[in-house]
Every structure is written in C-alpha cells, then in structure tokens.
Design a protein around this motif. Structure first.
Motif, PDB file in Angstrom:
ATOM      1  N   LEU A  49       0.834  -1.198   0.000  1.00 14.33           N
ATOM      2  CA  LEU A  49       0.000   0.000   0.000  1.00 14.33           C
ATOM      3  C   LEU A  49       0.871   1.251   0.000  1.00 14.33           C
ATOM      4  O   LEU A  49       0.609   2.207  -0.719  1.00 14.33           O
ATOM      5  N   ALA A  50       1.914   1.231   0.834  1.00 12.63           N
ATOM      6  CA  ALA A  50       2.782   2.400   0.970  1.00 12.63           C
ATOM      7  C   ALA A  50       4.105   1.965   1.577  1.00 12.63           C
ATOM      8  O   ALA A  50       4.239   0.842   2.069  1.00 12.63           O
ATOM      9  N   ARG A  51       5.059   2.872   1.573  1.00 11.68           N
ATOM     10  CA  ARG A  51       6.321   2.691   2.286  1.00 11.68           C
ATOM     11  C   ARG A  51       6.197   3.414   3.620  1.00 11.68           C
ATOM     12  O   ARG A  51       5.481   4.421   3.730  1.00 11.68           O
ATOM     13  N   THR A  52       6.868   2.923   4.627  1.00  9.43           N
ATOM     14  CA  THR A  52       6.765   3.542   5.951  1.00  9.43           C
ATOM     15  C   THR A  52       7.165   5.016   5.916  1.00  9.43           C
ATOM     16  O   THR A  52       6.573   5.828   6.618  1.00  9.43           O
ATOM     17  N   GLY A  53       8.122   5.357   5.079  1.00  5.07           N
ATOM     18  CA  GLY A  53       8.560   6.747   4.965  1.00  5.07           C
ATOM     19  C   GLY A  53       7.518   7.671   4.346  1.00  5.07           C
ATOM     20  O   GLY A  53       7.643   8.893   4.426  1.00  5.07           O
ATOM     21  N   ASP A  54       6.470   7.087   3.732  1.00  3.05           N
ATOM     22  CA  ASP A  54       5.405   7.888   3.120  1.00  3.05           C
ATOM     23  C   ASP A  54       4.387   8.399   4.142  1.00  3.05           C
ATOM     24  O   ASP A  54       3.577   9.262   3.822  1.00  3.05           O
ATOM     25  N   PHE A  78       2.263   2.140  13.323  1.00  2.00           N
ATOM     26  CA  PHE A  78       1.375   2.363  12.188  1.00  2.00           C
ATOM     27  C   PHE A  78      -0.001   1.775  12.468  1.00  2.00           C
ATOM     28  O   PHE A  78      -0.117   0.666  12.982  1.00  2.00           O
ATOM     29  N   LYS A  79      -1.024   2.530  12.120  1.00  2.00           N
ATOM     30  CA  LYS A  79      -2.422   2.113  12.292  1.00  2.00           C
ATOM     31  C   LYS A  79      -3.128   2.301  10.960  1.00  2.00           C
ATOM     32  O   LYS A  79      -2.747   3.152  10.156  1.00  2.00           O
ATOM     33  N   ALA A  80      -4.186   1.536  10.743  1.00  2.00           N
ATOM     34  CA  ALA A  80      -4.979   1.706   9.523  1.00  2.00           C
ATOM     35  C   ALA A  80      -6.455   1.628   9.880  1.00  2.00           C
ATOM     36  O   ALA A  80      -6.864   0.830  10.731  1.00  2.00           O
ATOM     37  N   PHE A  81      -7.232   2.473   9.222  1.00  2.00           N
ATOM     38  CA  PHE A  81      -8.669   2.564   9.461  1.00  2.00           C
ATOM     39  C   PHE A  81      -9.398   2.756   8.139  1.00  2.00           C
ATOM     40  O   PHE A  81      -8.819   3.225   7.159  1.00  2.00           O
ATOM     41  N   SER A  82     -10.670   2.444   8.141  1.00  2.00           N
ATOM     42  CA  SER A  82     -11.501   2.735   6.981  1.00  2.00           C
ATOM     43  C   SER A  82     -11.501   4.246   6.767  1.00  2.00           C
ATOM     44  O   SER A  82     -11.533   5.015   7.728  1.00  2.00           O
ATOM     45  N   PRO A 126     -13.808   2.087  11.517  1.00  2.00           N
ATOM     46  CA  PRO A 126     -13.404   0.690  11.706  1.00  2.00           C
ATOM     47  C   PRO A 126     -11.909   0.506  11.408  1.00  2.00           C
ATOM     48  O   PRO A 126     -11.370   1.101  10.473  1.00  2.00           O
ATOM     49  N   ALA A 127     -11.250  -0.323  12.208  1.00  2.00           N
ATOM     50  CA  ALA A 127      -9.837  -0.631  11.997  1.00  2.00           C
ATOM     51  C   ALA A 127      -9.672  -1.513  10.768  1.00  2.00           C
ATOM     52  O   ALA A 127     -10.554  -2.314  10.437  1.00  2.00           O
ATOM     53  N   GLU A 128      -8.560  -1.353  10.081  1.00  2.00           N
ATOM     54  CA  GLU A 128      -8.177  -2.207   8.958  1.00  2.00           C
ATOM     55  C   GLU A 128      -6.901  -2.933   9.372  1.00  2.00           C
ATOM     56  O   GLU A 128      -6.047  -2.371  10.057  1.00  2.00           O
ATOM     57  N   GLU A 129      -6.758  -4.165   8.939  1.00  2.00           N
ATOM     58  CA  GLU A 129      -5.567  -4.941   9.273  1.00  2.00           C
ATOM     59  C   GLU A 129      -4.444  -4.611   8.307  1.00  2.00           C
ATOM     60  O   GLU A 129      -4.638  -4.622   7.090  1.00  2.00           O
ATOM     61  N   ILE A 130      -3.272  -4.294   8.865  1.00  2.00           N
ATOM     62  CA  ILE A 130      -2.095  -4.050   8.038  1.00  2.00           C
ATOM     63  C   ILE A 130      -0.920  -4.845   8.598  1.00  2.00           C
ATOM     64  O   ILE A 130      -0.930  -5.266   9.760  1.00  2.00           O
ATOM     65  N   SER A 131       0.088  -5.028   7.763  1.00  2.00           N
ATOM     66  CA  SER A 131       1.358  -5.585   8.218  1.00  2.00           C
ATOM     67  C   SER A 131       2.457  -4.639   7.755  1.00  2.00           C
ATOM     68  O   SER A 131       2.351  -4.010   6.699  1.00  2.00           O
ATOM     69  N   VAL A 132       3.483  -4.521   8.591  1.00  2.00           N
ATOM     70  CA  VAL A 132       4.613  -3.647   8.269  1.00  2.00           C
ATOM     71  C   VAL A 132       5.867  -4.496   8.324  1.00  2.00           C
ATOM     72  O   VAL A 132       6.168  -5.110   9.355  1.00  2.00           O
ATOM     73  N   SER A 133       6.584  -4.557   7.197  1.00  2.00           N
ATOM     74  CA  SER A 133       7.791  -5.370   7.132  1.00  2.00           C
ATOM     75  C   SER A 133       8.703  -4.832   6.044  1.00  2.00           C
ATOM     76  O   SER A 133       8.256  -4.542   4.936  1.00  2.00           O
ATOM     77  N   GLY A 134       9.970  -4.690   6.382  1.00  2.00           N
ATOM     78  CA  GLY A 134      10.952  -4.250   5.391  1.00  2.00           C
ATOM     79  C   GLY A 134      10.639  -2.885   4.798  1.00  2.00           C
ATOM     80  O   GLY A 134      10.934  -2.636   3.637  1.00  2.00           O
ATOM     81  N   GLY A 135      10.010  -2.023   5.570  1.00  2.00           N
ATOM     82  CA  GLY A 135       9.666  -0.696   5.081  1.00  2.00           C
ATOM     83  C   GLY A 135       8.396  -0.647   4.258  1.00  2.00           C
ATOM     84  O   GLY A 135       8.005   0.415   3.778  1.00  2.00           O
ATOM     85  N   ALA A 136       7.726  -1.789   4.086  1.00  2.00           N
ATOM     86  CA  ALA A 136       6.495  -1.830   3.298  1.00  2.00           C
ATOM     87  C   ALA A 136       5.287  -1.976   4.224  1.00  2.00           C
ATOM     88  O   ALA A 136       5.318  -2.713   5.206  1.00  2.00           O
TER      89      ALA A 136
END
Length: 140
Positions: A49-54, A78-82, A126-136
């Motif tokens: 979806l994005a890079r952490t630096g974004d 990092f958090k994600a929501f609708s 509502p919360a959305e599920e995300i994963s953060v790994s390797g800057g992604a």
C-alpha cells in the motif's frame, strides 16, 4: 436509420444492466464462513500500500482508491482505518493536528484509535488490518 439507432440503444441499455447486475456484491451479510479469494495484486491479498517513509509521524495518509487511511501516531507505530466516515459514508479528506477529518459534516477521528474527537459521527472508524515489514505497509 432511426429503428437501427433504437435497437443499438436498447442493446446498450440491456448490456449496461447486465454489467451492473454482475458487479454486485455476493456478500449478503449471512454467516457463510468461506472467504472470497482475493485477486492477485489486490491490496487485501498483501499488495504493498505504501512505504513507511510515506506516512508522516503524528499524521497519516489517505488512500482514496482503497478507502483506507494509514496513520503513524508515534515513530514506528502504524495504524490503519476505513476512510469511510461512520456518519454519512463520505470519504475522509485530510489528516492534520492529530485527527482524521471528514469534509462533509466536520467529524474528526483520532489518528491513534479512530475514536470520535468531534461529531456528528458517534462511532469510530473501523480498523483495517495491516502488516509492516521491510519498510512496506501492506493491507491484510
């Protein structure tokens, strides 16, 4: 020519109706536990979806095409929501001063947990599920 034009228009309308019917969701809210597989590259299938630096610290970024907002309340968190407001289903439009902001009626939601900071909305995003790994950052 006039009769031919009516035939083409009628055929086009019938085709559009068939397409609209075919694009409807099959999720009727029932209790069918079988998940629908995601298309390759679909964000729910783990596409980036994005890079952490974004994502600015203390702010966030709205991804309108995915109807999701990703925030970074504190460094590395990092958090994600609708991105769909719980008041009138408008898309939120900005993230500033610690809130996710809806342009339609002025609702504001916390970047930390999407709790309502200002109404008229009464429910959090509502919360959305995300994963953060390797800057992604990936959805799902």
């Amino acid at each position: 020519m006039n009769a031919r034009r009516r035939t083409v228009l009628a055929a086009g309308a019938a085709g559009a109706a068939a397409l609209a019917t075919g694009c409807g969701s099959s999720d009727d809210g029932g209790d069918d536990a079988t998940p629908t597989p995601s298309a390759p590259g679909d964000a729910t299938g783990g596409a980036e979806l994005a890079r952490t630096g974004d994502i600015p610290v203390g702010g966030g970024t709205i991804f309108k095409e995915r109807k999701v907002v990703v925030t970074q309340p504190t460094e590395g968190d990092f958090k994600a929501f609708s991105a769909v407001c719980t008041h009138a289903s408008c898309l939120v439009s900005t993230v500033s001063d610690g809130t996710i902001n809806c342009p339609c009626h002025g609702s504001k939601f916390s970047i930390t947990d999407a709790a309502v900071e200002a109404g008229p909305a009464t429910r959090p995003l509502p919360a959305e599920e995300i994963s953060v790994s390797g800057g992604a950052i990936r959805l799902g």
